[in-house]
Design a protein around this motif. Structure first.
Motif, PDB file in Angstrom:
ATOM      1  N   ARG A   1     -13.238   1.362  24.558  1.00 10.43           N
ATOM      2  CA  ARG A   1     -13.422  -0.094  24.556  1.00 10.43           C
ATOM      3  C   ARG A   1     -14.191  -0.552  23.323  1.00 10.43           C
ATOM      4  O   ARG A   1     -13.837  -1.550  22.699  1.00 10.43           O
ATOM      5  N   THR A   2     -15.239   0.186  23.009  1.00 10.33           N
ATOM      6  CA  THR A   2     -16.049  -0.160  21.839  1.00 10.33           C
ATOM      7  C   THR A   2     -15.213  -0.051  20.567  1.00 10.33           C
ATOM      8  O   THR A   2     -15.273  -0.924  19.696  1.00 10.33           O
ATOM      9  N   ALA A   3     -14.418   1.005  20.489  1.00 14.15           N
ATOM     10  CA  ALA A   3     -13.562   1.192  19.308  1.00 14.15           C
ATOM     11  C   ALA A   3     -12.555   0.041  19.202  1.00 14.15           C
ATOM     12  O   ALA A   3     -12.326  -0.498  18.116  1.00 14.15           O
ATOM     13  N   VAL A   4     -11.976  -0.346  20.330  1.00  9.74           N
ATOM     14  CA  VAL A   4     -11.011  -1.454  20.322  1.00  9.74           C
ATOM     15  C   VAL A   4     -11.686  -2.714  19.790  1.00  9.74           C
ATOM     16  O   VAL A   4     -11.130  -3.426  18.948  1.00  9.74           O
ATOM     17  N   GLU A   5     -12.900  -2.963  20.265  1.00 16.19           N
ATOM     18  CA  GLU A   5     -13.628  -4.150  19.791  1.00 16.19           C
ATOM     19  C   GLU A   5     -13.844  -4.101  18.281  1.00 16.19           C
ATOM     20  O   GLU A   5     -13.669  -5.101  17.589  1.00 16.19           O
ATOM     21  N   GLN A   6     -14.224  -2.919  17.798  1.00 10.81           N
ATOM     22  CA  GLN A   6     -14.465  -2.797  16.357  1.00 10.81           C
ATOM     23  C   GLN A   6     -13.195  -3.027  15.544  1.00 10.81           C
ATOM     24  O   GLN A   6     -13.219  -3.730  14.536  1.00 10.81           O
ATOM     25  N   PHE A   7     -12.091  -2.444  16.011  1.00  6.69           N
ATOM     26  CA  PHE A   7     -10.838  -2.636  15.271  1.00  6.69           C
ATOM     27  C   PHE A   7     -10.394  -4.092  15.336  1.00  6.69           C
ATOM     28  O   PHE A   7      -9.779  -4.603  14.402  1.00  6.69           O
ATOM     29  N   CYS A   8     -10.703  -4.742  16.441  1.00  6.67           N
ATOM     30  CA  CYS A   8     -10.361  -6.159  16.562  1.00  6.67           C
ATOM     31  C   CYS A   8     -11.167  -6.998  15.574  1.00  6.67           C
ATOM     32  O   CYS A   8     -10.615  -7.878  14.915  1.00  6.67           O
ATOM     33  N   VAL A   9     -12.440  -6.724  15.482  1.00  5.62           N
ATOM     34  CA  VAL A   9     -13.283  -7.461  14.542  1.00  5.62           C
ATOM     35  C   VAL A   9     -12.715  -7.307  13.139  1.00  5.62           C
ATOM     36  O   VAL A   9     -12.520  -8.274  12.408  1.00  5.62           O
ATOM     37  N   ARG A  10     -12.399  -6.056  12.816  1.00  5.91           N
ATOM     38  CA  ARG A  10     -11.894  -5.754  11.481  1.00  5.91           C
ATOM     39  C   ARG A  10     -10.607  -6.503  11.159  1.00  5.91           C
ATOM     40  O   ARG A  10     -10.365  -6.893  10.028  1.00  5.91           O
TER      41      ARG A  10
ATOM     42  N   LYS B   1      -9.655  -9.288  12.680  1.00  5.07           N
ATOM     43  CA  LYS B   1      -9.808 -10.682  13.116  1.00  5.07           C
ATOM     44  C   LYS B   1      -8.967 -11.011  14.342  1.00  5.07           C
ATOM     45  O   LYS B   1      -8.235 -11.999  14.395  1.00  5.07           O
ATOM     46  N   ARG B   2      -9.083 -10.146  15.353  1.00  5.58           N
ATOM     47  CA  ARG B   2      -8.352 -10.374  16.597  1.00  5.58           C
ATOM     48  C   ARG B   2      -9.324 -10.407  17.759  1.00  5.58           C
ATOM     49  O   ARG B   2     -10.474 -10.004  17.625  1.00  5.58           O
ATOM     50  N   LYS B   3      -8.832 -10.854  18.914  1.00  2.46           N
ATOM     51  CA  LYS B   3      -9.699 -10.932  20.092  1.00  2.46           C
ATOM     52  C   LYS B   3      -9.449  -9.730  21.008  1.00  2.46           C
ATOM     53  O   LYS B   3      -8.310  -9.507  21.416  1.00  2.46           O
ATOM     54  N   PRO B   4     -10.491  -8.986  21.341  1.00  8.76           N
ATOM     55  CA  PRO B   4     -10.319  -7.804  22.203  1.00  8.76           C
ATOM     56  C   PRO B   4      -9.678  -8.150  23.539  1.00  8.76           C
ATOM     57  O   PRO B   4      -8.923  -7.349  24.097  1.00  8.76           O
ATOM     58  N   GLU B   5      -9.944  -9.335  24.065  1.00  6.12           N
ATOM     59  CA  GLU B   5      -9.422  -9.677  25.398  1.00  6.12           C
ATOM     60  C   GLU B   5      -7.908  -9.876  25.394  1.00  6.12           C
ATOM     61  O   GLU B   5      -7.281  -9.934  26.445  1.00  6.12           O
ATOM     62  N   GLU B   6      -7.291  -9.969  24.209  1.00  5.10           N
ATOM     63  CA  GLU B   6      -5.835 -10.101  24.209  1.00  5.10           C
ATOM     64  C   GLU B   6      -5.148  -8.730  24.190  1.00  5.10           C
ATOM     65  O   GLU B   6      -3.919  -8.639  24.180  1.00  5.10           O
ATOM     66  N   ILE B   7      -5.947  -7.658  24.214  1.00  3.54           N
ATOM     67  CA  ILE B   7      -5.355  -6.318  24.192  1.00  3.54           C
ATOM     68  C   ILE B   7      -5.503  -5.634  25.542  1.00  3.54           C
ATOM     69  O   ILE B   7      -6.609  -5.442  26.046  1.00  3.54           O
ATOM     70  N   THR B   8      -4.379  -5.293  26.160  1.00  3.75           N
ATOM     71  CA  THR B   8      -4.399  -4.586  27.445  1.00  3.75           C
ATOM     72  C   THR B   8      -4.534  -3.096  27.186  1.00  3.75           C
ATOM     73  O   THR B   8      -3.755  -2.513  26.431  1.00  3.75           O
ATOM     74  N   LEU B   9      -5.526  -2.494  27.835  1.00  8.96           N
ATOM     75  CA  LEU B   9      -5.745  -1.059  27.703  1.00  8.96           C
ATOM     76  C   LEU B   9      -5.153  -0.345  28.915  1.00  8.96           C
ATOM     77  O   LEU B   9      -5.563  -0.577  30.052  1.00  8.96           O
ATOM     78  N   ILE B  10      -4.181   0.514  28.651  1.00  8.17           N
ATOM     79  CA  ILE B  10      -3.577   1.326  29.716  1.00  8.17           C
ATOM     80  C   ILE B  10      -4.148   2.741  29.612  1.00  8.17           C
ATOM     81  O   ILE B  10      -4.096   3.358  28.550  1.00  8.17           O
ATOM     82  N   GLY B  11      -4.694   3.246  30.691  1.00 10.26           N
ATOM     83  CA  GLY B  11      -5.157   4.632  30.723  1.00 10.26           C
ATOM     84  C   GLY B  11      -4.005   5.517  31.156  1.00 10.26           C
ATOM     85  O   GLY B  11      -3.433   5.326  32.221  1.00 10.26           O
TER      86      GLY B  11
END
Ligand code: PLP
Length: 231
Positions: free
Chosen positions: A13-22, A24-34
């Motif tokens: 989750r933290t990595a997704v947030e970082q890549f989103c910042v980089r 310029k995207r919003k983490p909440e628009e990305i669905t994470l499937i385990g």
């Protein structure tokens, strides 16, 4: 002590947030499937207790007992593996989304089963964007035609596209495949085909989700980085 699965999930989750910042995207628009293939029902239960909302499985025989055991779990199940026509009856109605529809024959089989069960089924079209012969998926240049054909099947609803990144160390080549899928996604969205919604762009796994996010993915499928290495 925090369980390894919870810690892994948090790290992803933290990595997704970082890549989103980089990018310029919003983490909440990305669905994470385990992706829990090869792991037991208990591992899935644990991940869900740590907040996982979407679970992906790829083998019909393996997932059926898990579905039975985890019937009480409030999760959305994703079928992400290659689907044989003779297994269609096992998956229809049991999965929130099937990611791997890559032929009209398979879609027609799904339609038939939906009619039989009186249900509807959301699906993604799997595209082979890497040019690798070993991969399933429709060829990019045939995708629009397949989407138009599947749009005529009234119980099957196309919700987007899926691809598997090229198996290579070369980031540029992986990125090219993702970029191609994104372009197809935008192109088909622009066609405004009745009954077709270009909503989910399913691309990115443990080793390449950073590239996928930069290239516009909004649905990533993460196995090993959450559940550990598969035996
Ligand atoms: C196994 C699998 C994944 C997850 O792969 P990891 O490398 O473990 O993250 C994602 N998508 C599909 C289609 C898979 O079969």
């Amino acid at each position: 002590m925090v369980s390894p699965i919870c810690a892994n999930l948090e790290a992803v989750r933290t990595a997704v947030e970082q890549f989103c910042v980089r990018s310029k995207r919003k983490p909440e628009e990305i669905t994470l499937i385990g992706v829990s293939k090869t792991f037991p029902a208990d591992a899935i239960r644990e991940a869900v207790q740590c907040g996982l909302t979407d679970v992906g499985e790829s083998r019909v025989q393996e997932v059926l007992p898990k579905l039975e055991e985890l019937r009480d779990l409030p999760v959305r199940w994703h079928f992400i593996g290659h689907l044989q026509r003779n297994k269609v009856r096992h998956v229809v109605g049991r999965f929130w989304l099937i990611h791997s529809v890559d032929s009209l024959r398979l879609a027609e089989e799904l339609q038939k089963e939906c009619e039989k069960k009186w249900v509807e089924q959301d699906i993604l079209i799997e595209v082979n964007c890497s040019g690798e012969e070993s991969k399933f998926g429709i060829m990019p240049e045939k995708t629009e035609e397949l989407v138009r054909q599947v749009a005529n099947l009234n119980r099957i609803h196309v919700k987007g596209l899926m691809t598997i990144g090229k198996l290579t160390e070369n980031e540029q080549e992986i990125r090219q495949g993702f970029r191609l899928l994104r372009q197809l996604f935008e192109h088909i969205r622009g066609l405004d085909i009745a009954g077709v919604e270009m909503r989910y762009l399913s691309m990115g796994m443990s080793d390449d989700f950073h590239l996928a996010i930069e290239e516009g993915s909004n649905m990533i499928r993460i196995g090993r980085k959450i559940f550990g290495d598969r035996r």
